[in-house]
Structure formats: C-alpha cells, structure tokens
Design a protein around this motif. Structure first.
Motif, PDB file in Angstrom:
ATOM      1  N   ASP A 100      35.053  21.999  34.733  1.00  0.00           N
ATOM      2  CA  ASP A 100      35.224  22.981  35.582  1.00  0.00           C
ATOM      3  C   ASP A 100      35.264  22.227  36.590  1.00  0.00           C
ATOM      4  O   ASP A 100      34.151  22.356  37.588  1.00  0.00           O
ATOM      5  CB  ASP A 100      34.185  23.536  35.425  1.00  0.00           C
ATOM      6  N   ALA A 101      36.372  22.178  37.880  1.00  0.00           N
ATOM      7  CA  ALA A 101      36.635  21.657  39.064  1.00  0.00           C
ATOM      8  C   ALA A 101      36.268  22.351  40.320  1.00  0.00           C
ATOM      9  O   ALA A 101      35.531  22.370  40.482  1.00  0.00           O
ATOM     10  CB  ALA A 101      36.995  21.032  39.367  1.00  0.00           C
ATOM     11  N   LEU A 128      37.982  17.171  43.201  1.00  0.00           N
ATOM     12  CA  LEU A 128      39.687  17.071  44.184  1.00  0.00           C
ATOM     13  C   LEU A 128      40.558  16.656  43.163  1.00  0.00           C
ATOM     14  O   LEU A 128      42.024  16.829  42.949  1.00  0.00           O
ATOM     15  CB  LEU A 128      39.392  17.441  45.615  1.00  0.00           C
ATOM     16  N   ARG A 129      39.747  15.450  43.214  1.00  0.00           N
ATOM     17  CA  ARG A 129      40.934  14.185  42.065  1.00  0.00           C
ATOM     18  C   ARG A 129      41.099  14.893  40.970  1.00  0.00           C
ATOM     19  O   ARG A 129      42.592  14.821  40.559  1.00  0.00           O
ATOM     20  CB  ARG A 129      39.827  13.258  42.074  1.00  0.00           C
ATOM     21  N   ALA A 130      40.166  15.835  40.247  1.00  0.00           N
ATOM     22  CA  ALA A 130      40.603  16.206  39.046  1.00  0.00           C
ATOM     23  C   ALA A 130      41.544  17.557  38.822  1.00  0.00           C
ATOM     24  O   ALA A 130      41.784  17.901  37.978  1.00  0.00           O
ATOM     25  CB  ALA A 130      39.257  16.721  38.434  1.00  0.00           C
ATOM     26  N   GLN A 131      41.444  18.140  40.694  1.00  0.00           N
ATOM     27  CA  GLN A 131      42.574  19.254  40.170  1.00  0.00           C
ATOM     28  C   GLN A 131      44.275  18.263  41.195  1.00  0.00           C
ATOM     29  O   GLN A 131      44.383  18.651  41.284  1.00  0.00           O
ATOM     30  CB  GLN A 131      41.852  20.321  41.845  1.00  0.00           C
ATOM     31  N   ASP A 132      44.579  17.088  41.434  1.00  0.00           N
ATOM     32  CA  ASP A 132      45.342  16.411  40.832  1.00  0.00           C
ATOM     33  C   ASP A 132      44.967  16.758  43.410  1.00  0.00           C
ATOM     34  O   ASP A 132      46.323  16.700  43.472  1.00  0.00           O
ATOM     35  CB  ASP A 132      46.498  16.622  40.833  1.00  0.00           C
ATOM     36  N   ASP A 181      42.875  15.354  49.538  1.00  0.00           N
ATOM     37  CA  ASP A 181      41.944  15.933  50.292  1.00  0.00           C
ATOM     38  C   ASP A 181      41.216  15.589  49.172  1.00  0.00           C
ATOM     39  O   ASP A 181      39.710  14.571  50.653  1.00  0.00           O
ATOM     40  CB  ASP A 181      41.814  17.039  49.217  1.00  0.00           C
ATOM     41  N   ALA A 182      40.842  14.113  48.138  1.00  0.00           N
ATOM     42  CA  ALA A 182      40.309  13.581  47.451  1.00  0.00           C
ATOM     43  C   ALA A 182      39.422  12.346  48.664  1.00  0.00           C
ATOM     44  O   ALA A 182      38.401  12.047  48.541  1.00  0.00           O
ATOM     45  CB  ALA A 182      40.437  13.201  46.117  1.00  0.00           C
ATOM     46  N   ARG A 183      40.540  12.065  48.660  1.00  0.00           N
ATOM     47  CA  ARG A 183      40.522  10.851  49.772  1.00  0.00           C
ATOM     48  C   ARG A 183      39.920  11.153  51.408  1.00  0.00           C
ATOM     49  O   ARG A 183      39.412  10.938  51.145  1.00  0.00           O
ATOM     50  CB  ARG A 183      41.984  10.310  49.587  1.00  0.00           C
ATOM     51  N   ALA A 184      40.681  12.504  51.181  1.00  0.00           N
ATOM     52  CA  ALA A 184      39.055  12.474  52.486  1.00  0.00           C
ATOM     53  C   ALA A 184      38.345  12.471  52.490  1.00  0.00           C
ATOM     54  O   ALA A 184      37.203  12.209  53.570  1.00  0.00           O
ATOM     55  CB  ALA A 184      40.166  13.927  52.886  1.00  0.00           C
TER      56      ALA A 184
END
Length: 215
Positions: A146-147, A174-178, A182-185
């Motif tokens: 459940d991201a 965010l990584r789980a949502q690909d 955004d994940a890197r940020a």
C-alpha cells in the motif's frame, strides 16, 4: 469597652450561630486532605506497578532477537496484555502496542501489526509516540503493497528528529510506484535531513545510488 462577661456572651452567641458550620468545614477539609493523600498514594503505587511491568516487557523484548525465542515472545505478549488491560490510558499502553506490532512484523503478520500501530496513532498519549507509530505503520503498509497509504502517513512535515526517516519512507513509497525521479529527490532530501553520523545514512545512500542513472 465591653466587659469580659459581655465579650464571653458575644463569643457564646457567635459559636451558637457559626460553630456547627465551622466544625463541618474543618471535618470536610481534613477528610479532603486525607482523601487526596490516599488518592496520590494509590496513583504512585499504580505508576510504580506499571513501570515494573513495562521494565519486564522491555527485557523480554530485548531477548526476542530475530523472533526465535518463543518464550521471550510469549513474555512480551503477557506483559503487553497486562499493560493494556490495567493501564489503558497511559504511555505504557502505547508502548505495549508498539511491542506487539514488532512481534507481529517478526511473524510477518502485517495486518496485526498495522492494527496495533493504528491504535497508537489514534489514541497516543504523546505526540512523539504518535509520530513513531506513524512511521512504523507506513513501513508496514509498504510491506503490504500500500504505497498510497504509506505516502499519506509521511505527507505532513515531521520534526527534525524524524524528518530523515519520513523522507526515506517517502522515497521507498515513490520507488514502489515507479516514480523514480521523485524517489531520488526524496532520498536526497532524507540525506540532507540526517546528521552526518546517523547510522541509517548509509542505507539511504545505497538506495539513492541504486537509482542514479549510469553515466
């Protein structure tokens, strides 16, 4: 100037009018004081008893290790159940739920872990414990896939002590949502929020490096 007999008569009349009220007031005050002391002593005894149970829970929790010590896990549950039953509105009860959630994660029972953590979030006696429970719940929701739920829990701003962890979890969700950019940020922001010697910095750095495009 009144004579001694007149003064005595005035005193007698005043006592007849007010003596009973004065006695009642004194009795009520004494009873109230004794009652307060008794209540205070009872509260102190309850607090000491709760502290003793929590100390036993903490020792048992330290012995659970990777979840292989079944007797220690049983002791944690026993002490936690007692704290929840006898001291439901205290910080000890919230800590008991956090301990039960930890055991549930060890058993990979994420539904039970989420249930315990939601109870802490909803009825936490302190803001600090609530924030701790929110972060742990977000991690459990990620385990459940459940991201969106995890992101909702870390969306609001956390105080400095928790900000790095919240941003790391945001990056994980965010990584789980690909949503890689955004994940890197989020991971970069997490590193900026963490102190240089914080143990989890290396973990976050590895996540960021893993997502950095090859040049």
């Amino acid at each position: 100037m009144r004579s001694e007999e007149e003064q005595a008569e005035l005193l007698r009349e005043w006592w007849e009018k007010n003596g009973r009220v004065l006695i009642v007031a004194i009795v009520v005050s004494v009873v109230g004081l004794l009652g307060w002391r008794q209540w205070s002593a009872t509260q102190d005894a309850r607090a000491e008893s709760a502290s003793t149970v929590y100390s036993a829970l903490s020792r048992a929790l330290e012995q659970t290790g990777a979840g292989e010590d079944q007797s220690a896990m049983a002791a944690v549950r026993e002490h936690a159940d007692r704290l929840l039953e006898e001291y439901p509105r205290t910080t000890y009860a919230a800590q008991a739920r956090l301990a039960l959630a930890r055991l549930a994660v060890m058993d990979e029972d994420y539904e039970e872990a989420a249930s315990q953590l939601r109870a802490v979030v909803d009825r936490s006696p302190t803001r600090a414990i609530e924030q701790m429970a929110r972060l742990r719940l977000a991690r459990v929701l990620l385990q459940q896939g459940d991201a969106d739920g995890a992101l909702a829990l870390v969306r609001h701003d956390y105080p400095e002590a928790w900000r790095g962890q919240a941003l790391e979890i945001r990056g994980d969700a965010l990584r789980a949502q690909d949503r890689r950019d955004d994940a890197r940020a989020a991971y970069s922001a997490a590193l900026e929020a963490m102190a240089s010697g914080e143990p989890i910095r290396d973990r976050v750095q590895m996540k960021l490096d893993d997502m950095t495009p090859a040049s």
